[in-house]
Scaffold this active site. Structure first.
Site, PDB file in Angstrom:
ATOM      1  N   CYS A  58      13.813  24.871  30.963  1.00 10.89           N
ATOM      2  CA  CYS A  58      15.179  25.386  31.047  1.00 10.89           C
ATOM      3  C   CYS A  58      15.986  24.594  32.082  1.00 10.89           C
ATOM      4  CB  CYS A  58      15.169  26.882  31.337  1.00 10.89           C
ATOM      5  SG  CYS A  58      16.761  27.666  31.067  1.00 10.89           S
ATOM      6  N   GLU A  65       6.977  30.370  28.474  1.00 12.75           N
ATOM      7  CA  GLU A  65       6.350  31.535  29.131  1.00 12.75           C
ATOM      8  C   GLU A  65       6.889  32.856  28.596  1.00 12.75           C
ATOM      9  OE1 GLU A  65       8.796  29.800  30.317  1.00 12.75           O
ATOM     10  OE2 GLU A  65      10.086  31.004  31.616  1.00 12.75           O
ATOM     11  N   HIS A  97      11.919  28.738  26.715  1.00 12.14           N
ATOM     12  CA  HIS A  97      10.975  29.268  27.700  1.00 12.14           C
ATOM     13  C   HIS A  97       9.617  29.510  27.061  1.00 12.14           C
ATOM     14  CE1 HIS A  97      13.748  30.131  31.059  1.00 12.14           C
ATOM     15  NE2 HIS A  97      14.643  30.169  30.090  1.00 12.14           N
TER      16      HIS A  97
END
Lengths: 252, 205
Positions: B80, B187, B185
């Site tokens: 990001c 994650e 993202h």
């Protein structure tokens, strides 16, 4: 190829347990938040929202434990709202593992909180929740689960919150919440057309067509529901299949 | 040893949680110590918020030089804002970046042709324009979670390994030598995001 409409199950949490309000007044216990969040993740939820409705200050800290536990096992976005009053509250929730924090009453008491927190943590972390009820010919912002009128016009409020830095709006219709008759798509449509940030429709889902209507009629970018998923009436995947069948882009 | 860079912004815990989840025996830590960054085998550089604030926080902690050094040789994953800071400059606050990748960061534009919301928030398809070890076991077109208002306009198209679309096509995965950077993202992208992180941990440059 375009961004998918999101399905967000919402878990109302009080004293560390998940409950669901019927018009925000009568509560029924529906289980352990970590287990429920895991189940939703496995079912394909795009995001999970926790709404902390704990009344007593003694038990407010429980939400941090829940978020920490959930964030260790589930790797989709987590939003937490309820009782958020300050930048410190927001920081603590983000540190516990929340990706976004919902601000509701505090935004009304102190609009600067929206400006300050979005400047500090980024707009993407700040969701402003608006509880609205139709009064005469317009929608008014209410607080305290629909009990207190503020006199503020909901559509103007939505625009103001975005101008202060809200990255997303969660619109809950107090007229519809708990009724299972669908979202207030008229309200959502007005707001969605006025603001450039994503909006999440909330309050009133009773069946899968309501989710489709929320997107197609109300212009919502995401749809939030609690009871239809909690009590096993529908699985998240069923909801996604239904939306896909109705030509809505969803996450497979 | 994986260092996750901490400069006081964003949700680093989720990156760390994800790394620990997929690879409990790999040593990983969140750090804002330049020495630790230089010692680590791999670097994850996450980020969230506004680029000028992030650059200021990095400078304040004296991390920029160590990061630029690490980015020359070690497997390096920017996520990001961690992607955006690797570029030359950004429209956001007219901020200069590290200049490790050629191009600039631009804001999405609202257009009359197609109604888009900004931030670009949610799950979108990532089309793989080039093979890369980090795409292992991930199909082209898979959906990942995005949340951003700015994107990279890459001057050297050869570096783009994945793109997505929001009003227009934009580069969302960029790779150069030991650097891999994603606008989405991993994650927060459920199973496939974890797969990408796993691929990063196993990546031999």
């Amino acid at each position: 190829m375009t961004v998918a409409k999101r399905i967000i199950p919402c878990l109302d949490v009080t004293d560390g347990r998940v409950v669901k309000g019927i018009n925000f007044v009568e509560l029924k216990d529906a289980g352990d938040p970590v287990e429920i969040a895991k189940q939703y993740n496995e079912q394909g939820a795009d995001e999970i929202t926790f709404l902390d409705i704990t009344a007593s200050s003694d038990n407010r800290g429980l939400i941090f434990d829940i978020i920490e536990k959930v964030a260790k096992q589930i790797f989709i976005p987590l939003t937490v709202g309820g009782g958020v009053r300050s930048c410190d509250d927001i920081r603590n929730l983000l540190n516990a593992g929340a990706d976004k924090v919902g601000i509701n009453t505090s935004a009304i008491n102190n609009p600067d909180l929206v400006a300050e927190s979005s400047a500090r943590f980024g707009s993407q972390a700040i969701v402003v929740a608006i509880d609205a009820k139709k009064v005469d010919n317009h929608w008014e912002v209410f607080t305290h689960g629909g009990r207190n009128a503020t006199g503020i016009d909901a559509i103007m409020w939505a625009e103001k919150m975005v101008s202060l830095g809200a990255g997303e709006l969660l619109i809950t219709s107090m007229d519809k919440d708990g009724t299972k008759t669908g979202f207030d798509n008229e309200l959502n449509k007005f707001i969605s057309e006025k603001v450039d940030v994503p909006i999440i429709a909330s309050g009133g889902v009773g069946n899968l067509q309501h989710l489709v209507d929320g997107v197609k009629v109300g212009g919502a970018d995401a749809v939030l529901a609690a009871s239809i998923f909690h009590y096993g009436e529908y699985q998240i995947q069923e909801a996604k299949d239904y939306m896909a069948k109705n030509n809505i882009q969803i996450r497979l | 040893m994986i260092a996750i860079i901490d400069y006081g912004v964003g949700n680093l815990r989720s990156v760390h949680n994800a790394v620990k989840f997929i690879s409990p025996h790999t040593k990983s830590f969140i750090t804002s110590d330049p020495e630790q960054i230089l010692k680590a085998d791999r670097i994850i550089f996450p980020g969230q918020g506004a680029m000028p604030d992030c650059v200021r926080e990095l400078e304040k902690r004296g991390l920029s030089d160590a990061l630029k050094e690490a980015a020359k040789i070690k497997p390096f994953l920017g996520i990001c804002l961690g992607l955006q800071m690797l570029f030359e400059k950004s429209e956001e606050g007219n901020q200069k970046g590290f200049g490790l990748l050629p191009g600039k960061i631009k804001r999405f534009k609202l257009s009359d042709k197609e109604r888009i919301k900004i931030p670009h928030m949610g799950w979108n398809n990532v089309m793989q324009s080039k093979p890369h070890p980090l795409w292992n076991k991930i199909e082209t077109g898979s959906q990942f979670y995005f949340v951003h208002s700015y994107y990279a306009e890459v001057s050297d198209k050869d570096l783009v390994v994945g793109y997505s679309e929001h009003g227009e096509d934009f580069a969302c995965a960029i790779a150069k030598d030991n650097i891999f950077a994603t606008q989405f993202h991993p994650e927060k992208s459920a199973q496939l995001g974890l797969q990408l992180l796993k691929n990063f941990i196993l990546w031999d440059i």
